[in-house]
Write a protein that holds these residues in place. Structure first.
Motif, short mmCIF file in Angstrom:
data_model
loop_
_atom_site.label_atom_id
_atom_site.label_comp_id
_atom_site.label_asym_id
_atom_site.label_seq_id
_atom_site.Cartn_x
_atom_site.Cartn_y
_atom_site.Cartn_z
N GLU A 33 2.27 -13.69 3.91
CA GLU A 33 0.95 -14.29 3.90
C GLU A 33 0.02 -13.62 4.91
OE1 GLU A 33 0.40 -18.26 5.19
OE2 GLU A 33 0.14 -18.92 3.13
N ALA A 34 0.56 -13.39 6.10
CA ALA A 34 -0.25 -12.79 7.14
C ALA A 34 -0.61 -11.34 6.78
CB ALA A 34 0.48 -12.84 8.48
N GLU A 35 0.33 -10.64 6.14
CA GLU A 35 0.05 -9.27 5.74
C GLU A 35 -0.92 -9.20 4.57
OE1 GLU A 35 3.70 -7.42 4.75
OE2 GLU A 35 4.20 -6.96 6.82
N SER B 144 -3.69 -10.68 3.73
CA SER B 144 -5.13 -10.55 3.98
C SER B 144 -5.49 -9.13 4.40
CB SER B 144 -5.59 -11.53 5.06
OG SER B 144 -5.32 -12.84 4.67
N MET B 145 -4.71 -8.58 5.32
CA MET B 145 -5.02 -7.23 5.80
C MET B 145 -4.95 -6.22 4.66
SD MET B 145 -3.23 -4.83 8.69
CE MET B 145 -1.73 -4.44 7.84
N MET B 146 -3.89 -6.30 3.87
CA MET B 146 -3.71 -5.36 2.78
C MET B 146 -4.80 -5.55 1.72
SD MET B 146 -1.01 -3.48 3.55
CE MET B 146 -0.01 -2.89 2.17
N ARG C 194 5.31 -13.95 6.95
CA ARG C 194 4.98 -12.55 7.12
C ARG C 194 4.16 -12.02 5.95
NH1 ARG C 194 5.75 -8.18 10.36
NH2 ARG C 194 7.59 -8.92 11.40
N ALA D 268 -8.13 -3.92 2.16
CA ALA D 268 -8.20 -2.49 1.84
C ALA D 268 -7.84 -2.26 0.37
CB ALA D 268 -7.28 -1.70 2.76
N GLY D 269 -7.80 -3.33 -0.41
CA GLY D 269 -7.50 -3.18 -1.83
C GLY D 269 -6.06 -2.79 -2.10
N LEU D 270 -5.17 -3.15 -1.20
CA LEU D 270 -3.75 -2.84 -1.39
C LEU D 270 -2.98 -4.11 -1.71
CD1 LEU D 270 -3.29 -0.52 1.74
CD2 LEU D 270 -3.43 0.24 -0.63
N ASP E 226 0.17 -6.57 -1.14
CA ASP E 226 0.97 -6.78 0.08
C ASP E 226 2.41 -6.33 -0.11
OD1 ASP E 226 2.14 -9.02 -1.20
OD2 ASP E 226 0.46 -10.22 -0.56
N ASP E 227 2.78 -6.12 -1.35
CA ASP E 227 4.15 -5.70 -1.59
C ASP E 227 4.24 -4.18 -1.78
OD1 ASP E 227 6.67 -7.04 -1.75
OD2 ASP E 227 6.86 -6.05 -3.68
N GLU E 228 3.13 -3.51 -1.58
CA GLU E 228 3.03 -2.07 -1.80
C GLU E 228 4.14 -1.28 -1.11
OE1 GLU E 228 -0.41 -1.09 -2.88
OE2 GLU E 228 -0.22 1.08 -2.78
N ASP E 229 4.77 -0.42 -1.86
CA ASP E 229 5.83 0.45 -1.33
C ASP E 229 5.18 1.55 -0.49
OD1 ASP E 229 7.87 2.22 -0.91
OD2 ASP E 229 8.23 2.68 -3.03
#
Lengths: 452, 452
Positions: free
Chosen positions: B260-262, B264-266, B258, B269-271, B273-276
């Motif tokens: 890993e898949a997230e 790339s998307m995050m 999950r 947008a310069g985010l 993947d662990d962003e709260d």
């Protein structure tokens, strides 16, 4: 350099085959290909351009075809299915799991599905028909019907002897399901309990009732959440009236999780999550044309806004130089809000109770960044063009556009989802339109006011 | 409307709690919160704005805190960890799995980690230290050390009696691991085989050797691929010299998949993947400022290209109206290529052998779409401005920019990855720069040639 991108799953055979491939077709190649586990052979097909893919497919033994097809993504599988006749289709369904057969059949035209079903023995056909009666993206469509059920009154000793009469038990069986006389699910007996408890105990005494059954019509994304939260390996699926229908296993849920997570990223670029990486050029071009065409409409809307201010640009050409900055920064800031909310929704974090807080947080963050970058851009613009009006106008326009873009970016996914529109796909396009239009309108509009 | 977004995992308690929350803190609320399974309580914390989150955390019972912390994402967990003293940290590690304790400790400053480790009994400490000795994103960092091992010479009957002496066996145990006298992994005995085979057989006779052990230094993304391909529930982890160190289970692998898949998307947008999702406004603004700042540099590069052609725009203001179309369409087409290749790389599909084909396919598809949309845009531009030169120039510029953008989009991820730079993060920025620069340069450059 690119060498290191080569997939290495610790499987030497796979790499050797890839090397053999470079030297053309040979009996050796055929032997190696058919020696691969089916998922690896499928991966090789998916990683091959069309010509090579067809060639490899012809080299695969008949009895392996079904297993390989199961592992392919829908689009690649469709290509091969379209080229098979009913007899071949019958052959590849043999020995497959019920849920996998249902998956295959769902990709075929109705008349062919009927023919293949008619050719199956009646017990198998019934099982497949049960799964087919549920939409593909529900628990019912995901489930398998190979379940070992036991009665609550049996002792564990009886269960152990019953199991020993089996040649094999279904894959990923971590629990046996306990049903009553009406075939209703009443609990689960984990193998770990079976193995560590005194065999004279009855099933009823030691079965666990905290593994809640899954309703057959539950959406697959919810099934995935249940599996992730409860760390499940398998779970029972029941009908509306509580009867045990089948069982979902983690391997199928992993596919759902991956597809779901990929879906947002692919949709944001107007791609299908099932898109074949190695589709031919013409097919690729045709598909992407649709998305590009929609974006072109957006681009012309933005252009028409600029068109309204040609007289102003004619007067102050520096406006043309700076205007993409205003629009672009809005798009970037809005894109971050959009992505964050889309991910939050996928994780089930966004609800009525916290949406208001989230929107005001986004507005505040967008406004703060608007102020920060407006100040900097305004300074650079002044140093570049030595024009205080342009410097002030761009600052105002940036604050307006960044604040608008983050609010639109954060609220779009929620609005679109409530309208049952894909937030990732439509959200990106609408956001671009808004940030371009608001960016150009505020910047050129304010400039027109001050220069007239 | 938004109501239906509410996560419903079939767990009524969760919804009731959410409703109770709206009426403020009460003993009832505390009771409901502590009655939730830990993953649900963690989900509730993650879905709450900062104030509410802190409030809920204070309501959670001491003995539940450890379980809830395990289920939180890194960023949210860090917030609570930072506010705990050593005694509290010791308390929450009690009863946790070794891999989970290691995860926690990795988030703490070195001196505190040391103190917590020192407080553990020596056996537990050793186990945690083994896991801590491997980087978090490797098989060693993912593994757990609670493994049931058996000897090849035992009969199944002995194994069954041995298991029955256990109170419980580790979660997600689908196989027992067979080791020799030097503790080297030699095979696996699936519980399904144990339960269906004559108990007089020896482990050696029925153990399976096709479950390949995983090297402790294997990257977690590769571990995920092995689990997905082989449909594994658990797998043995071995040291360099073949000794069994521990075991990885599917629940930890699902998290890797999950994330890993997230990722790339995050990243696109310069985010992080662990962003709260519910980080406070100031923190959000500060983090996003970095990404926006980098994009601003890009925007100024593009603006400076436009700046070179101010004289031409001054002459033909229609150029300013149309130029964003050329740049934007290039960005969209390139973004599709970029996304497709990033996904292909994540799936391990892109290699030296197929990259050339992929690039030429992208170029062809980009060129075809370039021609198609160039023709349409050229026609619309003519109807709008009645100027054959502008119509011709925009057509040429679009073909140039779309072709360039797709080639850059498709090759960037491969180049960046070989330089060990995150393709999703850097790729998006570089692509935007290229499509803006090439778009403005080709369009305004050609226009300057023809209008001079």
């Amino acid at each position: 350099m690119v060498q290191q991108l080569q997939l290495s799953i610790g499987d030497k055979a796979f790499q050797e085959l890839n090397e053999a491939l470079e030297h053309g077709v040979s009996p050796e190649l055929r032997r190696m290909l058919n020696g691969l586990p089916a998922p690896d052979a499928a991966h090789l097909l998916e990683s091959s351009p069309p010509k090579l893919r067809s060639l490899l497919w012809r080299l695969i033994d008949r009895e392996m075809e079904g297993d390989v097809l199961q592992e392919l993504s829908d689009e690649v599988r469709q290509f091969f299915l379209d080229r098979m006749n009913v007899a071949e289709l019958k052959a590849i369904t043999e020995g497959q799991d019920v849920d996998d057969i249902a998956d295959l059949l769902q990709q075929l035209p109705g008349t062919i599905t009927r023919k293949v079903l008619d050719s199956m023995d009646s017990q198998d056909r019934q099982r497949v028909e049960v799964v087919l009666s549920y939409p593909e993206d529900t628990a019912g469509g995901l489930m398998n019907t190979d379940v070992i059920t036991i009665r609550p009154s049996s002792t564990l000793d009886v269960v152990l002897r019953y199991l020993r009469r089996h040649q094999d038990i279904p894959e990923m069986t971590d629990s046996l399901f306990v049903v009553n006389r009406r075939d209703e699910y009443i609990g689960a007996l984990p193998l770990s309990v079976l193995l560590t408890t005194d065999p004279s105990a009855t099933v009823f005494e030691v079965m666990q009732t905290d593994l809640k059954p899954i309703a057959a019509d539950m959406e697959d994304s919810q099934v995935a959440q249940v599996f992730e939260r409860r760390d499940l390996v398998s779970a029972p699926v029941i009908s509306e009236n509580g009867q045990l229908l089948g069982r979902i296993t983690i391997d199928d849920v992993v596919d759902v999780i991956r597809e779901e997570a990929e879906h947002s990223m692919m949709s944001m670029a107007g791609l299908d999550d099932d898109e074949d990486t190695f589709a031919p050029a013409l097919k690729t071009a045709r598909r992407r044309a649709v998305w590009l065409g929609i974006n072109l409409i957006t681009a012309f809307i933005a252009a028409s806004v600029i068109g309204m201010f040609q007289a102003t640009i004619d007067k102050v050409v520096a406006l043309a130089v700076l205007m993409p900055i205003v629009a672009g920064m809005g798009g970037n800031a809005g894109g971050q809000a959009l992505t964050l909310v889309i991910r939050g929704m996928a994780l089930g974090q966004i609800s009525r109770t916290n949406l208001k807080w989230l929107l005001s947080r986004e507005l505040m963050a967008g406004f703060l960044n608007g102020i920060l970058w407006a100040a900097l851009v305004s300074l650079i613009a002044y140093l570049w063009f030595r024009d205080p009006i342009i410097s002030m106008v761009i600052a105002c326009a940036m604050v307006i556009n960044l604040s608008t873009a983050v609010i639109v970016g954060a609220s779009l996914p929620v609005i679109l989802k409530s309208m049952k529109i894909d937030p990732a796909l439509a959200g990106t396009i609408i956001l671009t339109t808004v940030s371009d239009v608001v960016g150009f309108l505020s910047f050129l509009g304010l400039a027109t006011l001050f220069y007239s």
